[in-house]
Design an enzyme around this catalytic site. Sequence first.
Site, short mmCIF file in Angstrom:
data_model
loop_
_atom_site.label_atom_id
_atom_site.label_comp_id
_atom_site.label_asym_id
_atom_site.label_seq_id
_atom_site.Cartn_x
_atom_site.Cartn_y
_atom_site.Cartn_z
N PHE A 246 -61.44 -33.82 -19.53
CA PHE A 246 -60.84 -33.37 -20.80
C PHE A 246 -59.46 -32.76 -20.58
O PHE A 246 -59.03 -31.91 -21.36
CB PHE A 246 -61.76 -32.39 -21.52
CG PHE A 246 -63.19 -32.83 -21.58
CD1 PHE A 246 -63.55 -33.98 -22.27
CD2 PHE A 246 -64.19 -32.14 -20.92
CE1 PHE A 246 -64.86 -34.43 -22.30
CE2 PHE A 246 -65.51 -32.57 -20.95
CZ PHE A 246 -65.84 -33.72 -21.64
N ILE A 594 -60.37 -52.39 -31.12
CA ILE A 594 -61.41 -51.71 -30.35
C ILE A 594 -61.93 -52.69 -29.30
O ILE A 594 -62.53 -53.71 -29.63
CB ILE A 594 -62.54 -51.21 -31.27
CG1 ILE A 594 -61.97 -50.25 -32.33
CG2 ILE A 594 -63.63 -50.54 -30.46
CD1 ILE A 594 -61.30 -49.02 -31.76
N GLY A 667 -55.16 -45.53 -28.02
CA GLY A 667 -56.08 -44.64 -27.33
C GLY A 667 -57.13 -44.07 -28.27
O GLY A 667 -56.85 -43.80 -29.43
N GLU A 670 -59.04 -39.07 -27.52
CA GLU A 670 -58.73 -37.75 -28.05
C GLU A 670 -58.75 -37.63 -29.56
O GLU A 670 -58.96 -36.55 -30.10
CB GLU A 670 -57.37 -37.30 -27.49
CG GLU A 670 -57.47 -37.03 -26.00
CD GLU A 670 -56.13 -36.90 -25.31
OE1 GLU A 670 -55.70 -35.76 -25.05
OE2 GLU A 670 -55.51 -37.94 -25.01
#
Length: 712
Positions: A246, A594, A667, A670
């Site tokens: 993370f 995706i 991305g 996050e």
Amino acid sequence: MDSSPAAPAPALGSPATRLEGREKVTGRALYAAEYAPPGRVYGWPVPATVAGGRVTAVDTADALAQPGVLAVLTPYDAPRLGPADDPTLRVLQDPDVPHRGWYVALAVAETLEAARAAAAAVRVAYDTEPHDVVLHTAHPAAYTPEQVNGGYPAHREQGDAAAAFAAAPVRVDCAYTVPPLHNHPMEPHAATAQWEAGTDADADAGTLTVYDSSQGSGLVRSTLASLFALPEDRVTVVSEHIGGAFGCKGTPRPHVVLAVMAARHTGRPVTVALPRRHLAAVVGHRAPTLHRVRLGARTDGTLTAVAHEVTTHTSRVREFVEQAAVPARVMYAAPALLTTHRVVPLDVPTPSWMRAPGECPGMYALESAMDELADALGIDPVELRVRNEPHAEPDSGHPFSSRHLVECLREGAARFDWAARRTPGRDGPLLIGTGVAAATYPVYIAPSSARAHALPDGTYLVQTNATDLGTGARTVLAQIAADALRVPLDRVTVEIGHSALPQGSVAGGSAGTASWGWAVHDACTSLLDLLARRTGPLPEAGVSVPADTTASAKQKSPYARHAFGAHFAEVQADTVTGEVRVRRLLGVFAAGRILNPLTARSQLVGGMIMGLGMALTEHSTVDPAFGDFTENDLASYHIPAHADVPDIEVHWVDEHDKHLNPMGSKGIGEIGIVGTAAAIGNAFHHASGHRIRELPLTPDRVLAALAEGTLR
């Protein structure tokens, strides 16, 4: 190197199970502390017990007298280090103590237990100095830096935001507080270092092998080479399996430097695995952020002014400024826009990356303020966001490569049955309400390289120094390769996590798949072209093709590239206990193509769970008297448990964005956390009629808020 055998699975864009899954569940996957070279010993660091000052003496006699203890390294006798861009890595180099928890010694022993006992027996004397660890907006040391994390300008203004706000018919002016937060990955930071000395004729020709829990073994290698005055080709770093990060493993941390120090000093392989209670002080944290958000609007809800001002802290060792006002430069159309950051250097550990730095706390404040504006206007919160959809990025004026936030909001509202749930409910002592918030995260791409091999048996080997933090990167890279090569997935093997492989970027900024995948795609398409031109069988060693995306990745795009999303939450607030529980979370995202729905869903759900923890349970406190984080283990720092997490729904809209990378992907690691806390906070306000502007929504704060007025 990881060379997990591939298993048959669908093509790119279809769900594929993780290629290394069997290794992990059977225990064959080795993590950094589990490598055991012959003669391996253990190191245990000694943290400073003062918040500021200098070490004046270190008494190691009792520690060295214990059975199995090999050495105790101190600032007076530890190996000297070369230059480092990050001053936090220059451990045991001088007696200064910049904050509580700074390492002042390292005990090395034959067993982990002996090393820990020896560390406890080390006696350190200090000259202490007054310390300051309290952040507030009026701190006299506050200043505006040139840049914030990510290289963004700290201050941006378009138009006269103050004048536009003052002239707006409808205004909200609100302050929000996000406390310090900690990454707490499942696997704490660990490294095993093995130093092999050179010959008598060439004593400096030593080699170093390190197994490190890191988001980028290439960066660790270059850093260690500089610190220990070694050519990079004599340093090997392996980061094959990582138990979460993370962000806190995104740069080298002190544990790996200490492990190498001890290995060089003792001549034995050394493992240093940090105890969880050390992490808060030495591996970074999400800095606290104090927000002031001012929104001005016409009576129809059209924004005329957006101002987001942030104050945060940094250490005196290294400047790190959370870019929490930057998302306001992306989100909504307004003729006047002000975003600025101020930072206060304090006697605290150095902050660093935590999942969605900047966007996560910034969007909590902005999306909470948008909800307050919707309430002041009497406009539905979804509709208010739709009415302020920009035609181009407000900050740069660049067109968006793709932006489907409105579609996310509309689809989320339909799936959530938003309109029917807009009347607050009550079930005995439980107040029930719903909330919404938008999400955004930028598209980052970093230069990377890869190599693709075609072997005589009809299989393929793809190599790149990527890092799989548990996200499924191995699997997705294999899918990208198989798609480019036009072969089944079970004919592709992927090797990652080793500094000897073609250079890959650090796993961070939700940029891993886009960066490594681009290089893999280019290598595989070039290999396919080469094979099409060949005749006859392949040589025994096969043929290979390299690829390097440096030139492509560094090209400045004329487009603003971001992922977007919308979160919907339903919560219940107990008027007796003050407990807030989330009953339902739904997220809809627009994040390009995706590539693997199975692993993508896990990433988005994981981010939403972290957002739930941010909203309801997670927080840390800097003790003014002692200067440390009081919530420094999982008994006191409350991450969500299974009972805290409801059924979470994740959906996405199909995006076909040709301005990204060959795969068309954005991305996803996050964006799931961005906006979740705001949606939950907004739902609590909808349920109770009370607004809590400081996270988390703990029972004491809830009961105090409910006591302020009559409940609905």
